[in-house]
Design a protein around this motif. Sequence first.
Motif, PDB file in Angstrom:
ATOM      1  N   GLN A   7       8.247  -2.842  -1.078  1.00 43.88           N
ATOM      2  CA  GLN A   7       8.146  -2.064  -2.293  1.00 43.88           C
ATOM      3  C   GLN A   7       9.497  -2.058  -3.008  1.00 43.88           C
ATOM      4  N   PRO A   8       9.511  -1.856  -4.332  1.00 44.71           N
ATOM      5  CA  PRO A   8      10.779  -1.945  -5.087  1.00 44.71           C
ATOM      6  C   PRO A   8      11.901  -1.077  -4.531  1.00 44.71           C
ATOM      7  N   ASP A   9      11.584   0.186  -4.172  1.00 43.32           N
ATOM      8  CA  ASP A   9      12.649   1.051  -3.668  1.00 43.32           C
ATOM      9  C   ASP A   9      13.138   0.589  -2.297  1.00 43.32           C
ATOM     10  N   GLN A  10      12.210   0.141  -1.426  1.00 46.52           N
ATOM     11  CA  GLN A  10      12.615  -0.386  -0.127  1.00 46.52           C
ATOM     12  C   GLN A  10      13.425  -1.672  -0.293  1.00 46.52           C
ATOM     13  N   HIS A  11      13.008  -2.500  -1.227  1.00 49.51           N
ATOM     14  CA  HIS A  11      13.693  -3.768  -1.457  1.00 49.51           C
ATOM     15  C   HIS A  11      15.128  -3.536  -1.903  1.00 49.51           C
ATOM     16  N   LYS A  12      15.331  -2.592  -2.813  1.00 48.54           N
ATOM     17  CA  LYS A  12      16.686  -2.301  -3.283  1.00 48.54           C
ATOM     18  C   LYS A  12      17.555  -1.732  -2.165  1.00 48.54           C
ATOM     19  N   LEU A  13      16.944  -0.908  -1.303  1.00 52.31           N
ATOM     20  CA  LEU A  13      17.696  -0.363  -0.172  1.00 52.31           C
ATOM     21  C   LEU A  13      18.104  -1.472   0.789  1.00 52.31           C
ATOM     22  N   SER A  15      14.275   0.098   5.845  1.00 50.96           N
ATOM     23  CA  SER A  15      13.451  -0.385   4.735  1.00 50.96           C
ATOM     24  C   SER A  15      12.578  -1.567   5.121  1.00 50.96           C
TER      25      SER A  15
END
Length: 602
Positions: free
Chosen positions: A216-222, A199
Amino acid sequence: MNDFLNFWHTHTPIISILIPAFTAFILILLGNPGSGYLSHDWRQPWRRGISFVSVLLGLATAISYLIHANTGQITVYNLSEWSAPFGIVLVLDRLSALMLVLTYTLATPVLWFASSDFDERGRYFHAMFHFLLMGLCGAFLTGDLFNLFVFFEILLMASYVLLLHGQGKARFQMGFHYVAINLLASALFLIGLGMIYGSVGSLNMADVARLLPALQPDQHKLAVAGSLLLFVVFGIKAAMLPVGFWLPKTYAVAATPVAAFFTIMTKVGLYAILRVNGTVFDDALAQMSLMAWLLPIGLITSLYGAIAAIAADRLRRFVGFMILSSVGTILIAFSMLNTEAWTAGLFYLVHSTIVAAAFYLLCGWITSQRGKFKDHLKTAPKMKQEKVVSITFFVIALMMAGLPPFSGFWGKVLILQASSDFPFQAWIIGTVLIVSLLSIIAFTRVGFILFWRATRPEDLSDEGEYVAYQAIPNHAPMRNDWAIYALLTGLVLYVICANPILKYIEQTSQQIQDNAAYEHVLLKKDEHGNVISVLPFDPTYLPETKYGGETKDENAHYIPYLITPDTYQGEHISQYKQEQIHHQNEHQENIPDDSTLKPMEH
């Protein structure tokens, strides 16, 4: 002398790793016969001499690092001259220097004691001891998450052998559990690193901290999920609940000097939690996720350790539970995520490590004085050195329970003061006070069994109990008592010098929260002043090597910023690559004003 000083300053961080590494290799090349022959082997004095001189040299090096780090300078060493984040770097700052001094302060008296006869009970004790030192030093100095994994594996492999030192069914059984748990932790470690790299696109700590907010939000959460997985791994190493049940029984079966030195192992996990979860992943989502788990885990671990210590049936397990309790106390301090609390936690961390090591050494002394009862908490005949042993036990009890005027008391006071503006202050104050009370009760119970309820020895010469009692030595095992006195003296000096030590630790807490300072020192910038890194992460990018052929590389103009002039003029930069660099530098106006790497043409 100038050449030596220049060499020392140039290679400062890595020298602390190379000293135990080369020592371990030399000791292996020296050979090692079976344990039954070591006492008669002519090489044994050489092993002990080389090993102890190396530890003294390591201690001197660590102290010099501490003096150097006290200037506030962050020293970076680029392995193979590859700059971060593309190469692995070692970072010497206040925190790593403090942990190195703590490691060698503990290693010196423990190795001196082990060299009396414990090192003759198994093969390659000294070599494994120095491999463990190598792993510890590397873990404290690395600035790369994957390299942290590598050094974790080095110290763990050495600890597997040391745990089994002296052999025995109990050690083999608990050693199997210890290996299985740590192999699981290592697998989780790699999965967490994969999630972060997939990520973020980098594993350099400073670079990850810089890139995290821009994901990005999805990368950040990962990435945050990966950091929490690393938190579980570090928690296993630190022996926090619910993943720390292995520690009391495992350390209880280890040889006395091994158990004493293993007290630094839990602090590696705590260090990693502070270094990685506390400072690298320091954005709002990561900190909220960490805060939601760290404080309750710390409270529960601290309480559980104190309660379980009251019910312990063996002295060594009692020490293990007290270590669990101290781990919980340190986690409470770290969970408050402020400079004052981290200062208090680090101050208490140093205290708890040294006093726990002294207690394990005392367990060896008590075991030698109780004959067949060993360290079982059962009524037994009075020890032959009852007075001096009881006084030593009393001093350690005061220190470990956190009573004045010793450093444990001041560490807990500092933690309570740091919680003044914290939302869960009442929980912290209540837990710390209750744990202190339970610790006093636990130590009172143990002291009552070992000393107050001790029976009068058998005095009839025709009784078997009399013969067994007379066989008990009249003195402590060789060097055992003096090693304990050395550690306790260190803790007394720790209190006497508390003011400058606290000032240093406070500056340490401030430094490790300054990610911009680490970014400035570690990461290179291009001609526009932008950090040369990978943003956004492109999994199709393939960096070119000297064996990659003549491929057009849009990133060639960055090369002079990432390597030294000598390497740039060397054979590894092909003529074709140098022409690209010159061509791109001649057309600077065509180069966009950013530091984003571009995929190479195929």
